[in-house]
Design a protein around this motif. Structure first.
Motif, mmCIF file in Angstrom:
data_model
loop_
_atom_site.group_PDB
_atom_site.id
_atom_site.type_symbol
_atom_site.label_atom_id
_atom_site.label_comp_id
_atom_site.label_asym_id
_atom_site.label_seq_id
_atom_site.Cartn_x
_atom_site.Cartn_y
_atom_site.Cartn_z
ATOM 1 N N UNK A 1 -11.378 3.103 -12.895
ATOM 2 C CA UNK A 1 -10.884 2.569 -11.635
ATOM 3 C C UNK A 1 -9.436 2.976 -11.386
ATOM 4 N N UNK A 2 -8.611 3.001 -12.452
ATOM 5 C CA UNK A 2 -7.219 3.425 -12.306
ATOM 6 C C UNK A 2 -7.142 4.886 -11.888
ATOM 7 N N UNK A 3 -7.976 5.711 -12.499
ATOM 8 C CA UNK A 3 -7.997 7.143 -12.145
ATOM 9 C C UNK A 3 -8.450 7.344 -10.709
ATOM 10 N N UNK A 4 -9.417 6.523 -10.279
ATOM 11 C CA UNK A 4 -9.894 6.617 -8.897
ATOM 12 C C UNK A 4 -8.791 6.217 -7.915
ATOM 13 N N UNK A 5 -8.059 5.118 -8.226
ATOM 14 C CA UNK A 5 -6.966 4.666 -7.362
ATOM 15 C C UNK A 5 -5.856 5.699 -7.268
ATOM 16 N N UNK A 6 -5.581 6.382 -8.370
ATOM 17 C CA UNK A 6 -4.569 7.436 -8.343
ATOM 18 C C UNK A 6 -5.018 8.596 -7.460
ATOM 19 N N UNK A 7 -6.329 8.873 -7.458
ATOM 20 C CA UNK A 7 -6.843 9.986 -6.656
ATOM 21 C C UNK A 7 -6.759 9.691 -5.161
ATOM 22 N N UNK B 1 0.827 -1.208 0.000
ATOM 23 C CA UNK B 1 0.000 0.000 0.000
ATOM 24 C C UNK B 1 0.861 1.257 0.000
ATOM 25 N N UNK B 2 1.962 1.224 0.743
ATOM 26 C CA UNK B 2 2.836 2.394 0.820
ATOM 27 C C UNK B 2 3.586 2.599 -0.495
ATOM 28 N N UNK B 3 4.144 1.529 -1.064
ATOM 29 C CA UNK B 3 4.951 1.648 -2.288
ATOM 30 C C UNK B 3 4.091 1.853 -3.525
ATOM 31 N N UNK B 4 2.870 1.293 -3.515
ATOM 32 C CA UNK B 4 2.008 1.429 -4.686
ATOM 33 C C UNK B 4 2.457 0.526 -5.827
ATOM 34 N N UNK B 5 1.923 0.782 -7.015
ATOM 35 C CA UNK B 5 2.270 0.011 -8.207
ATOM 36 C C UNK B 5 2.926 0.921 -9.240
ATOM 37 N N UNK B 6 3.568 0.304 -10.207
ATOM 38 C CA UNK B 6 4.186 1.080 -11.278
ATOM 39 C C UNK B 6 3.123 1.716 -12.163
ATOM 40 N N UNK B 7 3.513 2.752 -12.873
ATOM 41 C CA UNK B 7 2.581 3.456 -13.753
ATOM 42 C C UNK B 7 2.215 2.586 -14.949
ATOM 43 N N UNK B 8 0.920 2.576 -15.291
ATOM 44 C CA UNK B 8 0.463 1.797 -16.449
ATOM 45 C C UNK B 8 1.090 2.329 -17.740
ATOM 46 N N UNK B 9 1.238 3.662 -17.840
ATOM 47 C CA UNK B 9 1.819 4.243 -19.047
ATOM 48 C C UNK B 9 3.295 3.833 -19.186
ATOM 49 N N UNK B 10 4.026 3.847 -18.057
ATOM 50 C CA UNK B 10 5.440 3.458 -18.101
ATOM 51 C C UNK B 10 5.590 1.983 -18.459
ATOM 52 N N UNK C 1 -4.522 7.784 -3.729
ATOM 53 C CA UNK C 1 -3.174 7.313 -3.410
ATOM 54 C C UNK C 1 -2.688 7.792 -2.036
ATOM 55 N N UNK C 2 -2.907 9.065 -1.643
ATOM 56 C CA UNK C 2 -2.490 9.484 -0.284
ATOM 57 C C UNK C 2 -3.199 8.687 0.810
ATOM 58 N N UNK C 3 -4.471 8.348 0.583
ATOM 59 C CA UNK C 3 -5.206 7.573 1.569
ATOM 60 C C UNK C 3 -4.624 6.166 1.710
ATOM 61 N N UNK C 4 -4.190 5.577 0.597
ATOM 62 C CA UNK C 4 -3.558 4.262 0.646
ATOM 63 C C UNK C 4 -2.270 4.301 1.466
ATOM 64 N N UNK C 5 -1.504 5.369 1.312
ATOM 65 C CA UNK C 5 -0.259 5.500 2.081
ATOM 66 C C UNK C 5 -0.571 5.574 3.576
ATOM 67 N N UNK C 6 -1.610 6.355 3.920
ATOM 68 C CA UNK C 6 -2.013 6.467 5.328
ATOM 69 C C UNK C 6 -2.420 5.099 5.876
ATOM 70 N N UNK C 7 -3.221 4.363 5.102
ATOM 71 C CA UNK C 7 -3.630 3.022 5.533
ATOM 72 C C UNK C 7 -2.427 2.091 5.663
ATOM 73 N N UNK C 8 -1.480 2.213 4.740
ATOM 74 C CA UNK C 8 -0.283 1.386 4.818
ATOM 75 C C UNK C 8 0.517 1.649 6.073
ATOM 76 N N UNK C 9 0.682 2.943 6.420
ATOM 77 C CA UNK C 9 1.403 3.300 7.644
ATOM 78 C C UNK C 9 0.658 2.775 8.873
#
Length: 538
Positions: A291-297, A220-229, A299-307
């Motif tokens: 869904x990808x756009x929503x997950x990107x939006x 959750x903290x690290x996230x995933x790589x960019x789909x475009x990359x 992203x800060x909340x995912x980091x908080x949950x990961x911590x």
């Protein structure tokens, strides 16, 4: 009395809503991961039911702790409505709830899930002959039923304490066994079977939960790589493979046959190209999906949950270490199952729970959070690792592409892990799991010039020294310590759990970001499988 009835009615309403939420979650979870092409009604219903039983059973521990605590006031006195009969009824209700759920778990593990698994395996091998499929599935399931029967017999007829009578005859010994079986109504047999499964659940928790507790927060903290990359890298890979294919095919333009080595390389490159093109289609779908756009939006909340999750994991591990260290230093040893009746080395969780008890219901929220965290990290560990038998990987858990057999295995593993959850929580906070937030009254004599002048009563937290009629022990605790040798196995399992968690934490920290389509595209997938994932990205 009316207030108590109102509170109980509110409690039952909340229980009903929680049950509905569990069923909805189980349906969504199973439907999310199951393969659309291979889904079967019976396997889907079995997976949903087994997963729901696992979650409901895990929720029974906080309910048990709450009920024994709710019968007493904060000053240590029993509430007006909580007389001996009412207390006994509540205890029996919780106990019967445990027996019911544990019996259902035995039924699922030894009969229903194996039958559905083997039935589906036979259906793949022999289409159309339903009668033969049922007979073959029953034949294989009979082995599981035999194991269950053996465990029940051992638990029923092997007493823990046999009176040492030198003059007793063989018939008297047999009669003693049956009397003991009758006095417990066969409940000891059920307890022994459940404890045996709990040992297996302990091994599953060491394998999957310990890794999931480290992998889930860090992912959750690290996230995933960019789909475009990833898509750019994948395009470069396609071009490179196509150029390599052209170079090999150019060798046979003048009619010369390819060497065996070139033919093998050509076949491998063609398979690699098909995989890269499937990745291209998936990456394109993900890049355009809402869904990808929503997950990107978020992203800060995912980091908080990961911590937050990594803090809970560290709190869990440190508390477990100190609790096990306390048992190693102050228990009676292996022959007693490393059981201690008090707490000599306090741990963060044991310190935190008494503080939270002052504000209802913060302590129950914390214990429920830990139980649910234990379950969801187990699910994350199974999802990341897949289903293994020693060094052989049997199944993968993939979104929209998981085979019915894999889902059945997942639910069976979760059922076993849930059985071990209660002991893990007891290891973290033994006194709280035994008595909850109960207090009892202790007589305090005030003396003046050595003479007793005033007698007062002060409230004290319930512990092993409390009178039996003043503190009610949770039904969970009675289940945990019926057999000392199982407690000894759990003690060593806790050390293994801590070691695997630390190893998993190091591995998860060293690994890079996960691919945005991690595990969704493999070399052995067919092109038809692309349609199964498209529903998630549009």
């Amino acid at each position: 009395m009316a207030a108590a009835a109102s509170d109980l009615l509110t409690g039952w309403c909340l229980f009903g809503l929680a049950l509905l939420a569990i069923l909805i979650f189980c349906w969504v979870y199973v439907r999310k991961y199951q393969s659309r092409r291979e889904s079967e009604v019976i396997s889907t219903i079995t997976a949903i039911f087994a997963l729901a039983v696992a979650l409901i059973t895990s929720a029974l521990l906080p309910v048990d702790i709450f009920l024994v605590s709710y019968m007493k006031n904060q000053n240590g006195t029993f509430k007006i409505w909580a007389d001996a009969n009412v207390s006994r009824q509540i205890e029996d209700t919780v106990l019967y709830g445990y027996y019911t759920l544990y019996s259902i778990i035995l039924f699922c593990v030894f009969l229903w899930i194996p039958f559905v698994y083997f039935y589906y395996e036979e259906k793949e091998d022999d289409d159309g002959n339903t009668c033969l499929q049922v007979k073959t599935a029953l034949k294989y399931t009979l082995g599981f039923i035999t194991v269950c029967a053996v465990l029940l017999l051992i638990g029923a007829f092997v007493p823990l304490d046999i009176p040492n009578k030198k003059n007793s005859t063989e018939w008297e010994k047999v009669k003693l066994l049956f009397e003991e079986f009758g006095s417990s109504h066969g409940l000891t047999a059920l307890s022994f079977s459940i404890s045996s499964l709990t040992v297996i659940g302990m091994l599953a928790a060491i394998t999957y939960t310990a890794y999931g507790m480290s992998a889930l927060p860090l992912n959750l903290i690290k996230g995933t790589t960019s789909a475009a990359y990833e898509r750019l890298e994948n395009t470069e890979g396609i071009e490179e493979v196509e150029q390599h294919l052209l170079r090999i095919k150019s060798k046979c333009r003048d009619g010369r046959p390819l060497s065996s080595r070139d033919r093998r390389t050509l076949k491998q490159l063609e398979e690699r190209l098909r995989t890269l093109r499937r990745r291209e289609r998936h990456l394109e779908s993900i890049e355009k999906s809402w869904w990808t756009k929503f997950c990107e939006a978020i992203r800060p909340l995912k980091i908080v949950w990961g911590v937050f999750f990594i803090i809970v994991a560290l709190l869990f591990t440190v508390s477990l270490f100190l609790s096990n260290l306390d048992k190693a230093l102050h228990s009676a040893g292996f022959d007693s199952g490393f059981i201690i009746l008090g707490t000599n080395l306090t741990n963060p969780l044991n310190m935190l729970l008494p503080v939270l008890q002052r504000v209802f219901p913060l302590d129950y929220i914390l214990i429920t959070t830990i139980v649910m965290y234990f379950i969801f990290t187990s699910m994350a560990g199974i999802r990341n690792m897949g289903i293994w038998f020693f060094w052989i990987r049997l199944y993968k858990i993939r979104r929209g592409k998981t085979r019915p057999q894999a889902l059945l295995f997942l639910c069976m593993i979760l059922l076993l892990i849930v059985l071990h959850t209660s002991y893990m929580i007891y290891s973290l906070a033994p006194q709280y799991v035994m008595y909850g937030s109960q207090k009892y009254l202790v007589q305090s004599n005030q003396t003046i010039d050595g003479q007793p002048r005033n007698v007062t009563f002060v409230s004290k937290d319930c512990d092993a020294d409390a009178p039996e009629d003043q503190c009610i022990v949770t039904r969970t605790y009675l289940f945990l310590h019926k057999f000392w040798f199982f407690s000894a196995a759990y003690y060593f399992g806790n050390w293994a759990f801590i070691a695997v968690f630390l190893i998993g934490l190091i591995v998860s920290c060293c690994k890079g970001k996960k691919s945005v389509i991690e595990g969704e595209v493999d070399d052995d997938d067919s092109d038809m499988s692309d349609d199964e994932l498209s529903v998630y990205y549009h």
